[in-house]
Design a protein around this motif. Sequence first.
Motif, PDB file in Angstrom:
ATOM      1  N   LYS A  40      -0.757   4.912 -17.678  1.00 31.23           N
ATOM      2  CA  LYS A  40       0.153   5.567 -16.730  1.00 31.23           C
ATOM      3  C   LYS A  40       0.629   4.546 -15.707  1.00 31.23           C
ATOM      4  CE  LYS A  40      -0.634   9.544 -18.601  1.00 31.23           C
ATOM      5  NZ  LYS A  40       0.225  10.004 -19.625  1.00 31.23           N
ATOM      6  N   THR A  41       1.891   4.664 -15.305  1.00 32.84           N
ATOM      7  CA  THR A  41       2.478   3.736 -14.340  1.00 32.84           C
ATOM      8  C   THR A  41       2.623   4.417 -12.999  1.00 32.84           C
ATOM      9  OG1 THR A  41       3.657   2.608 -16.119  1.00 32.84           O
ATOM     10  CG2 THR A  41       4.468   2.245 -13.881  1.00 32.84           C
ATOM     11  N   PHE A  42       2.251   3.693 -11.943  1.00 29.95           N
ATOM     12  CA  PHE A  42       2.282   4.218 -10.582  1.00 29.95           C
ATOM     13  C   PHE A  42       3.097   3.270  -9.698  1.00 29.95           C
ATOM     14  CE2 PHE A  42      -1.620   5.469 -12.653  1.00 29.95           C
ATOM     15  CZ  PHE A  42      -1.592   6.856 -12.482  1.00 29.95           C
ATOM     16  N   SER A  43       3.951   3.844  -8.874  1.00 28.73           N
ATOM     17  CA  SER A  43       4.801   3.047  -7.989  1.00 28.73           C
ATOM     18  C   SER A  43       4.031   2.664  -6.725  1.00 28.73           C
ATOM     19  CB  SER A  43       6.047   3.849  -7.605  1.00 28.73           C
ATOM     20  OG  SER A  43       6.801   3.128  -6.646  1.00 28.73           O
ATOM     21  N   LEU A  44       4.181   1.404  -6.339  1.00 30.45           N
ATOM     22  CA  LEU A  44       3.606   0.916  -5.084  1.00 30.45           C
ATOM     23  C   LEU A  44       4.697   0.712  -4.032  1.00 30.45           C
ATOM     24  CD1 LEU A  44       1.047  -1.687  -6.462  1.00 30.45           C
ATOM     25  CD2 LEU A  44       0.648   0.698  -5.831  1.00 30.45           C
ATOM     26  N   GLY A  45       5.925   1.094  -4.381  1.00 32.12           N
ATOM     27  CA  GLY A  45       7.020   1.037  -3.416  1.00 32.12           C
ATOM     28  C   GLY A  45       8.065  -0.010  -3.731  1.00 32.12           C
ATOM     29  N   ASN A  79      -6.027  11.570 -14.471  1.00 33.22           N
ATOM     30  CA  ASN A  79      -6.869  12.452 -13.655  1.00 33.22           C
ATOM     31  C   ASN A  79      -7.059  11.958 -12.226  1.00 33.22           C
ATOM     32  OD1 ASN A  79      -7.288  14.174 -15.866  1.00 33.22           O
ATOM     33  ND2 ASN A  79      -8.957  12.885 -16.593  1.00 33.22           N
ATOM     34  N   HIS A  80      -6.734  10.719 -11.978  1.00 31.93           N
ATOM     35  CA  HIS A  80      -6.914  10.118 -10.649  1.00 31.93           C
ATOM     36  C   HIS A  80      -5.666   9.306 -10.326  1.00 31.93           C
ATOM     37  CE1 HIS A  80     -11.050  11.444 -10.545  1.00 31.93           C
ATOM     38  NE2 HIS A  80     -11.146  11.032 -11.802  1.00 31.93           N
ATOM     39  N   LYS A  81      -4.646  10.022  -9.908  1.00 31.11           N
ATOM     40  CA  LYS A  81      -3.347   9.398  -9.646  1.00 31.11           C
ATOM     41  C   LYS A  81      -3.374   8.566  -8.375  1.00 31.11           C
ATOM     42  CE  LYS A  81      -0.623  12.942 -12.018  1.00 31.11           C
ATOM     43  NZ  LYS A  81      -1.476  13.006 -13.105  1.00 31.11           N
ATOM     44  N   LEU A  82      -2.569   7.508  -8.380  1.00 32.17           N
ATOM     45  CA  LEU A  82      -2.366   6.648  -7.218  1.00 32.17           C
ATOM     46  C   LEU A  82      -0.956   6.925  -6.702  1.00 32.17           C
ATOM     47  CD1 LEU A  82      -3.267   2.955  -6.817  1.00 32.17           C
ATOM     48  CD2 LEU A  82      -0.935   3.664  -6.403  1.00 32.17           C
ATOM     49  N   TRP A  83      -0.808   7.072  -5.391  1.00 32.26           N
ATOM     50  CA  TRP A  83       0.520   7.280  -4.819  1.00 32.26           C
ATOM     51  C   TRP A  83       0.573   6.669  -3.422  1.00 32.26           C
ATOM     52  CZ3 TRP A  83      -3.281  10.885  -4.662  1.00 32.26           C
ATOM     53  CH2 TRP A  83      -3.486  11.589  -3.481  1.00 32.26           C
ATOM     54  N   ILE A  84       1.797   6.534  -2.934  1.00 35.64           N
ATOM     55  CA  ILE A  84       2.047   5.959  -1.611  1.00 35.64           C
ATOM     56  C   ILE A  84       2.699   7.030  -0.739  1.00 35.64           C
ATOM     57  CG2 ILE A  84       3.269   4.156  -0.316  1.00 35.64           C
ATOM     58  CD1 ILE A  84       1.156   2.997  -2.207  1.00 35.64           C
ATOM     59  N   GLU A  85       2.199   7.164   0.479  1.00 32.66           N
ATOM     60  CA  GLU A  85       2.817   8.030   1.484  1.00 32.66           C
ATOM     61  C   GLU A  85       3.197   7.155   2.677  1.00 32.66           C
ATOM     62  OE1 GLU A  85       0.289  11.325   2.543  1.00 32.66           O
ATOM     63  OE2 GLU A  85       0.378  12.179   0.532  1.00 32.66           O
ATOM     64  N   TYR A  86       4.018   7.722   3.556  1.00 32.62           N
ATOM     65  CA  TYR A  86       4.423   7.021   4.777  1.00 32.62           C
ATOM     66  C   TYR A  86       4.335   7.998   5.944  1.00 32.62           C
ATOM     67  CZ  TYR A  86       6.306   3.554   1.569  1.00 32.62           C
ATOM     68  OH  TYR A  86       6.432   2.623   0.581  1.00 32.62           O
ATOM     69  N   LEU A 114      -2.979   5.934  -1.567  1.00 31.32           N
ATOM     70  CA  LEU A 114      -4.005   6.944  -1.794  1.00 31.32           C
ATOM     71  C   LEU A 114      -4.295   7.096  -3.286  1.00 31.32           C
ATOM     72  CD1 LEU A 114      -2.371   9.492   0.644  1.00 31.32           C
ATOM     73  CD2 LEU A 114      -4.552   8.346   1.066  1.00 31.32           C
ATOM     74  N   VAL A 115      -5.509   7.516  -3.590  1.00 31.63           N
ATOM     75  CA  VAL A 115      -5.915   7.836  -4.954  1.00 31.63           C
ATOM     76  C   VAL A 115      -6.627   9.182  -4.920  1.00 31.63           C
ATOM     77  CG1 VAL A 115      -7.469   7.194  -6.860  1.00 31.63           C
ATOM     78  CG2 VAL A 115      -6.141   5.437  -5.718  1.00 31.63           C
ATOM     79  N   HIS A 116      -6.316  10.033  -5.889  1.00 31.12           N
ATOM     80  CA  HIS A 116      -6.998  11.319  -5.995  1.00 31.12           C
ATOM     81  C   HIS A 116      -8.442  11.058  -6.431  1.00 31.12           C
ATOM     82  CE1 HIS A 116      -8.332  14.866  -8.331  1.00 31.12           C
ATOM     83  NE2 HIS A 116      -7.922  15.468  -7.228  1.00 31.12           N
ATOM     84  N   ILE A 117      -9.396  11.580  -5.654  1.00 28.36           N
ATOM     85  CA  ILE A 117     -10.810  11.385  -5.980  1.00 28.36           C
ATOM     86  C   ILE A 117     -11.349  12.589  -6.761  1.00 28.36           C
ATOM     87  CG2 ILE A 117     -13.138  10.949  -5.078  1.00 28.36           C
ATOM     88  CD1 ILE A 117     -11.140   8.595  -4.703  1.00 28.36           C
ATOM     89  N   ARG A 118     -11.292  13.785  -6.140  1.00 28.86           N
ATOM     90  CA  ARG A 118     -11.745  15.003  -6.833  1.00 28.86           C
ATOM     91  C   ARG A 118     -11.316  16.242  -6.057  1.00 28.86           C
ATOM     92  NH1 ARG A 118     -16.710  13.035  -4.719  1.00 28.86           N
ATOM     93  NH2 ARG A 118     -17.397  14.315  -2.980  1.00 28.86           N
TER      94      ARG A 118
END
Length: 194
Positions: free
Chosen positions: A186-191, A128-135, A145-149
């Motif tokens: 769940k697994t999240f990529s940090l790059g 419900n609160h995914k972590l992702w990387i943007e550039y 970033l993390v989804h808050i709501r």
Amino acid sequence: MLKKMTDKVLDKLFSDLLSLEASTNKKIPPVHLWNPELSGDMDLVIDREGRWIHEGGEIKRPALVKLFSSILKKEDNEYFLVTPVEKWRIKVDLAPFFITSAKRNIRGDIQAINCMTSVGDNVVVGPNHKLWIEYEIGSDEPIPLVHIRFGLPGLLSRNVFYQIVEWADCEEVSKKRHLKITSMGKTFSLGQID
């Protein structure tokens, strides 16, 4: 290696963290259901460090910032403060929330990463609160970033991001090394690190 667990088992294992998250969310009005006509533009900016700047001056009252943050809404990459009858467009430099701390909770061999924003939101990274990387265009500096709501992201402070990187594991994918963090199964990529 983390065991595969069902969402129900994970929810039970980390019920205290999820209860804390739920108690925070109970205080948030249902802004996703409010759709008034645009009232206009407000001279309000949320800067990269989560500071609220109104007419050139920082809003210093934490209770007021927390109140405003509870009525934030995002539509088509624009941000608004909304009530059932008003809708004011504001500017957000990068993300409307700023994550100031994170805790790693390990139970058995399963971990959950709990993040806290500067306005008191408490979320557990996971489905419900995914972590992702943007550039940013032309930059290789990660924007974590993390989804808050309600589609609203939170930017991890540099210290929190480095802390999460320390907790990450390195995994080889197509002969390239990647940092990955697991939370709530769940697994999240940090790059990529090569």
